[in-house]
Write a protein that holds these residues in place. Sequence first.
Motif, PDB file in Angstrom:
ATOM      1  N   GLY A 174       0.811  -1.209   0.000  1.00 38.10           N
ATOM      2  CA  GLY A 174       0.000   0.000   0.000  1.00 38.10           C
ATOM      3  C   GLY A 174       0.843   1.255   0.000  1.00 38.10           C
ATOM      4  O   GLY A 174       0.530   2.227  -0.701  1.00 38.10           O
ATOM      5  N   ALA A 175       1.930   1.235   0.757  1.00 36.34           N
ATOM      6  CA  ALA A 175       2.825   2.389   0.804  1.00 36.34           C
ATOM      7  C   ALA A 175       3.448   2.638  -0.567  1.00 36.34           C
ATOM      8  O   ALA A 175       3.593   3.788  -0.994  1.00 36.34           O
ATOM      9  N   GLU A 176       3.790   1.565  -1.270  1.00 31.38           N
ATOM     10  CA  GLU A 176       4.338   1.710  -2.617  1.00 31.38           C
ATOM     11  C   GLU A 176       3.331   2.371  -3.548  1.00 31.38           C
ATOM     12  O   GLU A 176       3.697   3.227  -4.361  1.00 31.38           O
ATOM     13  N   ALA A 177       2.071   2.009  -3.443  1.00 34.45           N
ATOM     14  CA  ALA A 177       1.029   2.613  -4.279  1.00 34.45           C
ATOM     15  C   ALA A 177       0.888   4.098  -3.969  1.00 34.45           C
ATOM     16  O   ALA A 177       0.728   4.925  -4.873  1.00 34.45           O
ATOM     17  N   LEU A 178       0.991   4.452  -2.697  1.00 37.12           N
ATOM     18  CA  LEU A 178       0.854   5.851  -2.292  1.00 37.12           C
ATOM     19  C   LEU A 178       2.022   6.713  -2.770  1.00 37.12           C
ATOM     20  O   LEU A 178       1.892   7.932  -2.863  1.00 37.12           O
ATOM     21  N   ALA A 179       3.122   6.091  -3.112  1.00 34.73           N
ATOM     22  CA  ALA A 179       4.283   6.832  -3.613  1.00 34.73           C
ATOM     23  C   ALA A 179       3.977   7.549  -4.927  1.00 34.73           C
ATOM     24  O   ALA A 179       4.691   8.468  -5.319  1.00 34.73           O
ATOM     25  N   ALA A 180       2.885   7.165  -5.586  1.00 34.34           N
ATOM     26  CA  ALA A 180       2.481   7.822  -6.835  1.00 34.34           C
ATOM     27  C   ALA A 180       1.867   9.200  -6.588  1.00 34.34           C
ATOM     28  O   ALA A 180       1.684   9.970  -7.528  1.00 34.34           O
ATOM     29  N   LEU A 181       1.582   9.517  -5.335  1.00 37.74           N
ATOM     30  CA  LEU A 181       0.958  10.806  -4.998  1.00 37.74           C
ATOM     31  C   LEU A 181       2.043  11.880  -4.907  1.00 37.74           C
ATOM     32  O   LEU A 181       2.505  12.245  -3.836  1.00 37.74           O
ATOM     33  N   THR A 182       2.416  12.398  -6.034  1.00 44.41           N
ATOM     34  CA  THR A 182       3.575  13.281  -6.119  1.00 44.41           C
ATOM     35  C   THR A 182       3.343  14.683  -5.560  1.00 44.41           C
ATOM     36  O   THR A 182       4.307  15.423  -5.347  1.00 44.41           O
ATOM     37  N   LEU A 183       2.100  15.074  -5.299  1.00 43.60           N
ATOM     38  CA  LEU A 183       1.829  16.388  -4.716  1.00 43.60           C
ATOM     39  C   LEU A 183       1.869  16.376  -3.190  1.00 43.60           C
ATOM     40  O   LEU A 183       1.774  17.426  -2.558  1.00 43.60           O
ATOM     41  N   LEU A 184       2.008  15.187  -2.587  1.00 36.18           N
ATOM     42  CA  LEU A 184       2.038  15.104  -1.131  1.00 36.18           C
ATOM     43  C   LEU A 184       3.195  15.907  -0.547  1.00 36.18           C
ATOM     44  O   LEU A 184       4.335  15.783  -0.988  1.00 36.18           O
ATOM     45  N   THR A 185       2.859  16.739   0.431  1.00 33.35           N
ATOM     46  CA  THR A 185       3.888  17.424   1.197  1.00 33.35           C
ATOM     47  C   THR A 185       3.969  16.845   2.605  1.00 33.35           C
ATOM     48  O   THR A 185       4.962  17.042   3.294  1.00 33.35           O
ATOM     49  N   GLU A 186       2.906  16.122   3.022  1.00 36.62           N
ATOM     50  CA  GLU A 186       2.894  15.449   4.327  1.00 36.62           C
ATOM     51  C   GLU A 186       2.235  14.089   4.179  1.00 36.62           C
ATOM     52  O   GLU A 186       1.109  13.985   3.708  1.00 36.62           O
ATOM     53  N   LEU A 187       2.937  13.050   4.587  1.00 35.18           N
ATOM     54  CA  LEU A 187       2.423  11.692   4.609  1.00 35.18           C
ATOM     55  C   LEU A 187       2.743  11.096   5.974  1.00 35.18           C
ATOM     56  O   LEU A 187       3.911  11.045   6.366  1.00 35.18           O
ATOM     57  N   ARG A 188       1.697  10.690   6.674  1.00 31.81           N
ATOM     58  CA  ARG A 188       1.888  10.145   8.019  1.00 31.81           C
ATOM     59  C   ARG A 188       1.362   8.716   8.064  1.00 31.81           C
ATOM     60  O   ARG A 188       0.293   8.437   7.544  1.00 31.81           O
ATOM     61  N   GLY A 189       2.099   7.866   8.709  1.00 31.35           N
ATOM     62  CA  GLY A 189       1.652   6.491   8.857  1.00 31.35           C
ATOM     63  C   GLY A 189       2.655   5.684   9.638  1.00 31.35           C
ATOM     64  O   GLY A 189       3.756   6.142   9.941  1.00 31.35           O
ATOM     65  N   ASP A 190       2.259   4.482   9.971  1.00 34.62           N
ATOM     66  CA  ASP A 190       3.143   3.535  10.642  1.00 34.62           C
ATOM     67  C   ASP A 190       3.007   2.223   9.907  1.00 34.62           C
ATOM     68  O   ASP A 190       2.252   1.359  10.290  1.00 34.62           O
ATOM     69  N   TRP A 191       3.698   2.131   8.786  1.00 35.20           N
ATOM     70  CA  TRP A 191       3.551   0.995   7.879  1.00 35.20           C
ATOM     71  C   TRP A 191       3.930  -0.293   8.577  1.00 35.20           C
ATOM     72  O   TRP A 191       4.924  -0.370   9.270  1.00 35.20           O
TER      73      TRP A 191
END
Length: 92
Positions: free
Chosen positions: A74-91
């Motif tokens: 799932g984290a790999e898929a979220l890497a496509a969100l190139t406009l993200l300036t903040e990503l929070r999680g505990d993978w």
Amino acid sequence: TGAKALAALTALTELRLDNNEVGDTGAKALAALTALTVLYLDDNRIGDEGAKALAALTALTELSLYDTRVGDEGAEALAALTLLTELRGDWQ
């Protein structure tokens, strides 16, 4: 589900649904909210399939997924969100 009902609110730019038992099906419904720039889904049941669906929200600049079931896939898929300036999680 409640998330499916919210998917009709297509003008939303910010949504916070912490601790609401949102799972992969709910995340897939929320992926219709393409105007979202901020999304908080901490303490929910979202896993890799839900994260893959959320990767369609290309306008997101801030995403929080603490205390979910999102793993490496799932984290790999979220890497496509190139406009993200903040990503929070505990993978996991």
